[in-house]
Scaffold this active site. Structure first.
Site, PDB file in Angstrom:
ATOM      1  N   LYS A  31      -0.211  -6.090  10.700  1.00 31.55           N
ATOM      2  CA  LYS A  31      -0.590  -6.214  12.117  1.00 31.55           C
ATOM      3  C   LYS A  31      -1.860  -7.059  12.274  1.00 31.55           C
ATOM      4  O   LYS A  31      -1.948  -7.878  13.180  1.00 31.55           O
ATOM      5  CB  LYS A  31      -0.823  -4.832  12.738  1.00 31.55           C
ATOM      6  CG  LYS A  31       0.390  -3.931  12.766  1.00 31.55           C
ATOM      7  CD  LYS A  31       0.150  -2.700  13.610  1.00 31.55           C
ATOM      8  CE  LYS A  31      -1.025  -1.859  13.140  1.00 31.55           C
ATOM      9  NZ  LYS A  31      -0.865  -1.348  11.770  1.00 31.55           N
ATOM     10  N   ARG A 106      -1.775   5.007  20.771  1.00 35.83           N
ATOM     11  CA  ARG A 106      -1.345   5.767  19.597  1.00 35.83           C
ATOM     12  C   ARG A 106      -0.464   6.946  19.971  1.00 35.83           C
ATOM     13  O   ARG A 106       0.211   7.511  19.114  1.00 35.83           O
ATOM     14  CB  ARG A 106      -2.564   6.291  18.812  1.00 35.83           C
ATOM     15  CG  ARG A 106      -3.308   5.234  18.029  1.00 35.83           C
ATOM     16  CD  ARG A 106      -4.378   5.856  17.160  1.00 35.83           C
ATOM     17  NE  ARG A 106      -5.177   4.863  16.470  1.00 35.83           N
ATOM     18  CZ  ARG A 106      -4.853   4.301  15.312  1.00 35.83           C
ATOM     19  NH1 ARG A 106      -3.730   4.632  14.721  1.00 35.83           N
ATOM     20  NH2 ARG A 106      -5.645   3.405  14.765  1.00 35.83           N
ATOM     21  N   ARG A 151      -3.261  -3.356  -3.890  1.00 34.30           N
ATOM     22  CA  ARG A 151      -4.523  -3.974  -3.452  1.00 34.30           C
ATOM     23  C   ARG A 151      -5.648  -3.706  -4.441  1.00 34.30           C
ATOM     24  O   ARG A 151      -5.811  -2.594  -4.923  1.00 34.30           O
ATOM     25  CB  ARG A 151      -4.927  -3.457  -2.071  1.00 34.30           C
ATOM     26  CG  ARG A 151      -4.097  -4.030  -0.963  1.00 34.30           C
ATOM     27  CD  ARG A 151      -4.752  -3.893   0.386  1.00 34.30           C
ATOM     28  NE  ARG A 151      -5.010  -2.513   0.789  1.00 34.30           N
ATOM     29  CZ  ARG A 151      -5.112  -2.122   2.053  1.00 34.30           C
ATOM     30  NH1 ARG A 151      -4.965  -3.000   3.025  1.00 34.30           N
ATOM     31  NH2 ARG A 151      -5.355  -0.871   2.350  1.00 34.30           N
ATOM     32  N   ARG A 184      -9.525   0.991  -4.124  1.00 31.90           N
ATOM     33  CA  ARG A 184     -10.153   1.901  -3.173  1.00 31.90           C
ATOM     34  C   ARG A 184      -9.442   3.251  -3.188  1.00 31.90           C
ATOM     35  O   ARG A 184      -8.248   3.338  -3.464  1.00 31.90           O
ATOM     36  CB  ARG A 184     -10.087   1.311  -1.758  1.00 31.90           C
ATOM     37  CG  ARG A 184     -10.827   0.009  -1.603  1.00 31.90           C
ATOM     38  CD  ARG A 184     -10.836  -0.462  -0.167  1.00 31.90           C
ATOM     39  NE  ARG A 184      -9.498  -0.478   0.435  1.00 31.90           N
ATOM     40  CZ  ARG A 184      -9.245  -0.912   1.658  1.00 31.90           C
ATOM     41  NH1 ARG A 184     -10.225  -1.351   2.415  1.00 31.90           N
ATOM     42  NH2 ARG A 184      -8.019  -0.912   2.125  1.00 31.90           N
ATOM     43  N   ARG A 195      -0.736   9.042   4.375  1.00 36.45           N
ATOM     44  CA  ARG A 195      -1.040   8.187   5.535  1.00 36.45           C
ATOM     45  C   ARG A 195       0.244   7.704   6.210  1.00 36.45           C
ATOM     46  O   ARG A 195       0.348   7.694   7.441  1.00 36.45           O
ATOM     47  CB  ARG A 195      -1.865   6.976   5.094  1.00 36.45           C
ATOM     48  CG  ARG A 195      -3.313   7.287   4.742  1.00 36.45           C
ATOM     49  CD  ARG A 195      -3.985   6.089   4.119  1.00 36.45           C
ATOM     50  NE  ARG A 195      -4.067   4.947   5.029  1.00 36.45           N
ATOM     51  CZ  ARG A 195      -4.285   3.692   4.622  1.00 36.45           C
ATOM     52  NH1 ARG A 195      -4.423   3.424   3.333  1.00 36.45           N
ATOM     53  NH2 ARG A 195      -4.361   2.721   5.499  1.00 36.45           N
TER      54      ARG A 195
END
Length: 242
Positions: A31, A106, A151, A184, A195
């Protein structure tokens, strides 16, 4: 008749009344990348509720003070307070031709608030609002896991890599300064799974809300970025209102 120059096309794009663009999609769907492309093409701002919260708290606005008290006590910032921040931001001059909402709405209640706000702006103030363009970026679950768990970031310069799609020249080492890359905590697979689960539970009613009103445009984001961008920009340029 000669074809329009690149500068003429750019000027036309940046005079175009885009209106409200709502981007939906899970973490890792791209996004942010697409919002930047839309912003660059049409010259409209990207508005993130996270940025709005930080800005209001940082500037010590009345809304920011209220939000800080709640956040400091571990409470969620209520819909109405978030909506008030969004309403304040949308009155600024750079939003007159349009804007991109990332992370808002949201919830269904926020979407209902936005519909009423846009209706008021259109009929009472004559501003460019109308029905929002709502784009949902769809990515297959395993592809999202690859994007997020792959990542790696440089703790020194902040550069981001992905071991699957954009690896460093030397494994686990930053191309720029040679620092050891790190993962991370938010990019661990167990954290990401939670998540994504929370996103699905929270967003499904919102998707159904817009779909039931014939406004939802789904774009397959499990493709090269350039293809996703082309389809996104075409939808906006064509004034797509499903």
């Amino acid at each position: 008749m000669s074809a329009p120059t690149a500068q003429a096309v750019e000027n036309e794009n940046k005079a175009f009344d885009v209106g409200t663009v709502v981007l939906l999609g899970p973490p890792g769907a791209g996004k942010g990348t697409q919002a930047k492309e839309i912003s660059d093409r049409f010259g409209i701002p990207q508005i993130s509720t996270g940025d709005l919260l930080r800005d209001n708290v940082g500037r010590g606005t009345e809304l920011g003070k209220q939000a800080k008290v709640l956040m400091d006590s571990g409470e969620l910032v209520p819909d109405q307070l978030v909506c008030d921040m969004v309403a304040d931001r949308l009155t600024q001059a750079d939003c007159r031709r349009g804007y991109i909402l990332d992370g808002f709405p949201r919830t269904v209640s926020q979407a209902q608030w936005l519909d009423k706000y846009l209706e008021f702006q259109l009929f009472e103030k004559g501003r460019c609002c109308g029905t929002p363009i709502v784009i949902q970026y769809v990515v297959e679950y395993n592809a999202l896991l690859q994007r997020l768990t792959g990542r790696r970031s440089c703790p020194t310069c902040g550069r981001i890599y992905n071991v699957h799609f954009q690896p460093p020249r030397t494994a686990d080492v930053c191309d720029v300064d040679g620092a050891r890359l790190v993962t991370r905590k938010d990019d661990r697979e167990d954290v990401i799974a939670e998540r994504l689960k929370a996103y699905e539970q929270q967003t499904l009613p919102l998707v159904e809300y817009y779909q039931s009103r014939g406004r939802l445009l789904k774009i397959n984001a499990d493709r090269p970025v350039e293809q996703v961008t082309a389809e996104t920009l075409a939808a906006i340029e064509n004034g797509h209102r499903l």
